[in-house]
Design an enzyme around this catalytic site. Structure first.
Site, PDB file in Angstrom:
ATOM      1  N   TYR A 232       0.847  -1.283  -0.016  1.00  0.00           N
ATOM      2  CA  TYR A 232      -0.084   0.105  -0.105  1.00  0.00           C
ATOM      3  C   TYR A 232       0.796   1.266   0.151  1.00  0.00           C
ATOM      4  O   TYR A 232       0.746   2.140  -0.862  1.00  0.00           O
ATOM      5  CB  TYR A 232      -0.888  -0.187   1.383  1.00  0.00           C
ATOM      6  N   LYS A 236       1.049   4.144  -2.836  1.00  0.00           N
ATOM      7  CA  LYS A 236       0.552   5.538  -2.702  1.00  0.00           C
ATOM      8  C   LYS A 236       1.543   6.522  -2.803  1.00  0.00           C
ATOM      9  O   LYS A 236       1.678   7.619  -3.405  1.00  0.00           O
ATOM     10  CB  LYS A 236       0.201   5.758  -1.267  1.00  0.00           C
TER      11      LYS A 236
END
Length: 358
Positions: A232, A236
């Site tokens: 993640y 991002k």
């Protein structure tokens, strides 16, 4: 199995007190130019002379606050240019991951305000009664599916003028506990999907005479990284880099406005079970707060960088610290232990089915 749901846990009244709350109060009082100038006016109403100490201090403070506000406005214009005119009746808004959470909130607000909204998601809409919103079942990991849905949107609603990249997936496992399919799914949803939608919709936006807006929802984790969020965080960080690079490329198209959103932990099912280590400095952010800031920037027709809560706006300074202090800061913040209680969206759904709402 207990068939009766547990009552909600009542939090202490102090749970709502945070650094952001104090800052919001200051921004509408002592740090607001209008309020700052009221203080010397009050002193003047008491017939104090201009050369008295209270008058000198209050006028100096009001002048300082006013100059900061003006400088901030000029800085924003230099960085992002002039605004574009936004007429909601003419806008076609595409929101990925808009079936629930933050995306659905934005869709509901714009739908009620008369805008044309298209929601792209693999899940069904949580609120099927929302007006002004058209749902398209679409997996942002599939380039062909995005292209097909883009054609349907243009045929049904018109050429999109606002794209909100919001789709997200959280695995919540340590890297060695994830299989490669989970890694690829996460990276494709959280990063490559943004490339796919931008590549699909941007050419039409550039052709629009009235300009367009692209909103990319990243995360503060993309700056910091965290245990059990390797996939993640990497995605991002890529979204943030993609946004900044694309903004540089689009300088020759001043009508295209770019909004980067880097929130902290949101109180959505995506991060269900995660406990914030410090509710004062790193409070859990309500989706409505982020939605309000995004909608405000879109309505004003500006480019912007939205970071909330307070630490999310200053997180870049973390990398300026000596590595030893960075290590201490991580330990004190507890950032690498927050995911130990993670259950996620699936865990929440299973709990609700068993009569135990999270």
């Amino acid at each position: 199995m207990n068939q009766y749901p547990r009552p909600p846990v009542r939090e202490s009244w102090t749970a709502s007190i945070s650094a952001d709350l104090f800052l919001r109060v200051l921004n509408i009082t002592l740090l607001h130019p209008f309020v700052a100038w009221i203080i010397p006016l009050c002193f003047r109403a008491e017939h104090q002379e201009f050369n008295t100490k209270p008058m000198i201090i209050s006028i100096a403070w009001a002048s300082f606050v006013t100059m900061l506000a003006i400088a901030n406005r000029f800085s924003h214009k230099i960085a992002y240019g002039m605004h574009r005119e936004v007429n909601l009746s003419d806008e076609v808004i595409v929101i990925t991951g808009g079936a629930s959470g933050l995306g659905l909130l934005i869709a509901e607000v714009y739908g009620m305000r008369g805008a044309t909204v298209a929601v792209l998601d693999v899940a069904e809409l949580e609120n099927t009664d929302v007006r002004g919103v058209t749902y398209y079942k679409c997996d942002v990991r599939d380039k062909a599916e995005i292209a097909r849905v883009a054609g349907e949107i243009e045929r049904d609603l018109g050429p999109p003028t606002i794209l909100i990249n919001n789709a997200a997936e959280v695995v919540g496992k340590k890297l060695l506990d994830m299989d490669m399919e989970e890694v690829e799914k996460s990276l494709t949803t959280n990063l490559l999907g943004y490339f796919y939608t931008i590549k699909t919709f941007l050419p039409g936006m550039i052709r629009s005479e009235d300009g367009a807006t692209i909103v990319n929802v990243s995360s503060v984790i993309g700056h910091l990284g965290a245990a059990q969020l390797a996939d993640y965080a990497a995605a991002k960080a890529g979204v943030t880099a993609l946004h900044k690079s694309l903004a540089a490329e689009l300088q020759e198209h001043p009508g295209i406005k770019m909004i980067l959103v880097t929130p902290g932990q949101l109180s959505t099912p995506l991060f269900s079970g995660v406990k914030t280590p410090n509710s004062f400095f790193a409070p859990v952010v309500e989706p409505i707060e982020v939605a309000r800031e995004i909608i405000k920037a879109i309505d004003l027709g500006i480019s912007d960088h939205i970071g909330t809560p307070l630490y999310a706006r200053w997180v870049d300074w973390y990398n300026v610290l000596p590595v030893g202090l960075q290590k201490i800061a991580r330990r004190l913040s507890g950032i690498d232990k927050g995911m130990t209680t993670f259950v996620g969206r699936r865990g929440t759904e299973l709990s609700e089915k068993n009569g135990h709402p999270m």
